[in-house]
Scaffold this motif. Structure first.
Motif, mmCIF file in Angstrom:
data_model
loop_
_atom_site.group_PDB
_atom_site.id
_atom_site.type_symbol
_atom_site.label_atom_id
_atom_site.label_comp_id
_atom_site.label_asym_id
_atom_site.label_seq_id
_atom_site.Cartn_x
_atom_site.Cartn_y
_atom_site.Cartn_z
ATOM 1 N N MET A 1 0.845 -1.211 0.000
ATOM 2 C CA MET A 1 0.000 0.000 0.000
ATOM 3 C C MET A 1 0.876 1.254 0.000
ATOM 4 O O MET A 1 1.878 1.312 0.698
ATOM 5 C CB MET A 1 -0.908 -0.004 1.230
ATOM 6 C CG MET A 1 -2.011 1.020 1.138
ATOM 7 S SD MET A 1 -3.166 0.834 2.485
ATOM 8 C CE MET A 1 -4.169 -0.524 1.885
ATOM 9 N N GLU B 1 6.998 4.371 2.858
ATOM 10 C CA GLU B 1 8.180 4.908 3.528
ATOM 11 C C GLU B 1 8.622 4.119 4.752
ATOM 12 O O GLU B 1 9.605 4.459 5.372
ATOM 13 C CB GLU B 1 7.969 6.389 3.885
ATOM 14 C CG GLU B 1 6.883 6.657 4.884
ATOM 15 C CD GLU B 1 5.568 6.941 4.202
ATOM 16 O OE1 GLU B 1 4.884 7.891 4.611
ATOM 17 O OE2 GLU B 1 5.203 6.234 3.238
ATOM 18 N N HIS B 2 7.859 3.079 5.139
ATOM 19 C CA HIS B 2 8.325 2.244 6.246
ATOM 20 C C HIS B 2 9.649 1.610 5.887
ATOM 21 O O HIS B 2 9.787 1.006 4.830
ATOM 22 C CB HIS B 2 7.316 1.129 6.543
ATOM 23 C CG HIS B 2 6.221 1.583 7.448
ATOM 24 N ND1 HIS B 2 5.381 0.722 8.089
ATOM 25 C CD2 HIS B 2 5.843 2.824 7.812
ATOM 26 C CE1 HIS B 2 4.521 1.414 8.814
ATOM 27 N NE2 HIS B 2 4.782 2.694 8.657
ATOM 28 N N HIS B 3 10.623 1.756 6.804
ATOM 29 C CA HIS B 3 11.930 1.175 6.510
ATOM 30 C C HIS B 3 11.877 -0.338 6.674
ATOM 31 O O HIS B 3 11.430 -0.847 7.691
ATOM 32 C CB HIS B 3 12.987 1.748 7.450
ATOM 33 C CG HIS B 3 14.310 1.116 7.261
ATOM 34 N ND1 HIS B 3 15.191 1.516 6.276
ATOM 35 C CD2 HIS B 3 14.893 0.071 7.883
ATOM 36 C CE1 HIS B 3 16.257 0.747 6.325
ATOM 37 N NE2 HIS B 3 16.111 -0.132 7.295
ATOM 38 N N GLN C 1 0.569 4.100 1.253
ATOM 39 C CA GLN C 1 0.697 4.812 2.521
ATOM 40 C C GLN C 1 1.901 4.332 3.327
ATOM 41 O O GLN C 1 2.433 5.044 4.147
ATOM 42 C CB GLN C 1 -0.561 4.596 3.368
ATOM 43 C CG GLN C 1 -1.703 5.499 2.977
ATOM 44 C CD GLN C 1 -2.944 5.153 3.759
ATOM 45 O OE1 GLN C 1 -3.216 3.998 4.024
ATOM 46 N NE2 GLN C 1 -3.707 6.158 4.135
ATOM 47 N N HIS C 2 2.296 3.066 3.089
ATOM 48 C CA HIS C 2 3.366 2.501 3.892
ATOM 49 C C HIS C 2 4.681 2.429 3.144
ATOM 50 O O HIS C 2 5.604 1.795 3.588
ATOM 51 C CB HIS C 2 2.965 1.118 4.391
ATOM 52 C CG HIS C 2 2.026 1.207 5.540
ATOM 53 N ND1 HIS C 2 2.456 1.134 6.831
ATOM 54 C CD2 HIS C 2 0.702 1.418 5.583
ATOM 55 C CE1 HIS C 2 1.406 1.276 7.629
ATOM 56 N NE2 HIS C 2 0.344 1.443 6.895
#
Lengths: 133, 232
Positions: free
Chosen positions: A1, A6-8, A3-4
């Motif tokens: 998704m 940028e989660h490392h 929205q995620h």
């Protein structure tokens, strides 16, 4: 998704490197503690433990890649642990009279002991008393 | 999707996924808020343990020779084994979160189960350590009276002044740490069941992330307990 996006995501290779380092440091701390390093024993064991803790916090807990506010939360918390420890030691490490039950302070007692040692012996105490003969 | 009843009432669209609570703007905001809340909780945990670490330091500064001598009675092999076991469990948690982030459910479940098993091994080793000590009169409180000989160790020689301080600290610190391991096992059992049911995806894995953070902290506490109690 999206929205995620940028989660490392920590690569498996990094995780493996860290666990290998953690195992190696564990072996190192056991080996060095079995040797007699004298005064270095405690600081070295603590330095190794701190390094291991830092590795877990920064990579496994991903604080290194995380929102900086979490690092601030952790940093302030760690700072207060240091304050707690150091300020407690300011008291407890400099008491020295824990088993003393007298009213005077340790410094007063030591001064009194020194005074006794330094006192000139009474001249009469050194003379053989002939009055009883 | 298999949703819980309270989630079913919410519109499950791309703009508003089922896991997103209405008071958050986005999944990211919800994730970040949850994570920061967890870090704050972890700080309270660190402060809980720091009280015991300070007690350890104060008593060690007062009686360093006693602490040095008593550490010899704790088996560094068992303590070292438990250190490796907990480190490995931290690794499997980190790996599990990696797999959750790349939508590999099998990898996630496998690593969560491994973490649970490592936690079991840790407590089993701890049980053997405790029982060997209790058998020889090394207990918490008034009953403290080391006696007997086993594996070439004469326990009676450890019945010295202030030895009780060391073992009280040992039991309280490892006991509260062990309780945290037990709580972690409960959490991982719950998370594993949810992972099997397919509750977690790369879009939503917050509970896995937060339980992982908790578990790493439990690991860090042990990283310090091991050298302080067993080695130096």
């Amino acid at each position: 998704m999206s929205q995620h996006a940028e989660h490392h995501i920590t690569p498996i290779k990094t995780l493996v490197q860290v666990i290998v380092a953690l195992f190696a440091l564990t072996v190192l701390t056991v080996v060095t503690s079995r040797m007699d390093l004298g005064a270095l024993d405690v600081p070295l064991a603590l330095a190794i433990a701190l390094t291991k803790g830092a590795l877990v916090v920064s990579v496994f807990m991903a604080l290194k890649y995380d929102n900086k506010v979490n690092a601030v939360v952790f940093g302030v918390g760690a700072l207060f642990v240091v304050v707690f420890l150091v300020f407690t030691l300011f008291d407890t490490a400099f008491r020295g009279d824990l088993s003393s039950t007298t009213k005077g302070t340790i410094m007063e007692q030591e001064a009194a002991e020194e005074a006794i040692l330094e006192r000139e012996p009474d001249a009469s105490a050194l003379q053989f008393n002939r009055s009883n003969e | 999707m298999d949703l819980k009843p309270d989630e079913r009432t919410m519109a499950s669209t791309a703009e508003h996924p089922a896991h997103l609570q209405h008071h958050f703007v986005s999944s990211d905001q919800q994730f970040d808020a949850a994570k920061m809340g967890m870090w704050l909780f972890l700080i309270t945990e660190i402060l809980l343990f720091s009280g015991m670490f300070v007690a350890y330091t104060v008593y060690r500064v007062w009686h360093p020779e006693v602490f040095d001598g008593m550490a010899a009675l704790l088996d560094w092999r068992l303590g070292g084994l438990n250190t490796l076991v907990l480190l490995a469990s931290s690794f499997t948690v980190a790996l599990g979160i990696h797999y959750a982030q790349v939508d590999n459910r099998k990898g996630l479940v496998t690593n969560l189960v491994l973490t649970f098993l490592f936690a079991c091994i840790f407590l089993v080793v701890k049980y053997f350590e405790y029982s060997a000590k209790i058998e020889h009169g090394i207990v918490l409180g008034d009953g403290f009276a080391p006696h007997g000989v086993s594996h070439g160790v004469d326990y009676a020689t450890y019945d010295v002044m202030f030895a009780q301080q060391f073992f009280s600290i040992y039991y309280v610190m490892t006991g509260i740490h062990g309780f945290h391991v037990l709580v972690g096992m409960g959490l991982f059992a719950w998370i594993t069941v949810r992972a099997v049911k397919g509750h977690f995806t790369s879009a939503y894995y917050t509970p896995v992330e937060l339980c992982g953070l908790y578990w790493h902290l439990v690991d860090i506490i042990w990283i310090f307990l091991f050298p302080l109690l067993y080695l130096i």
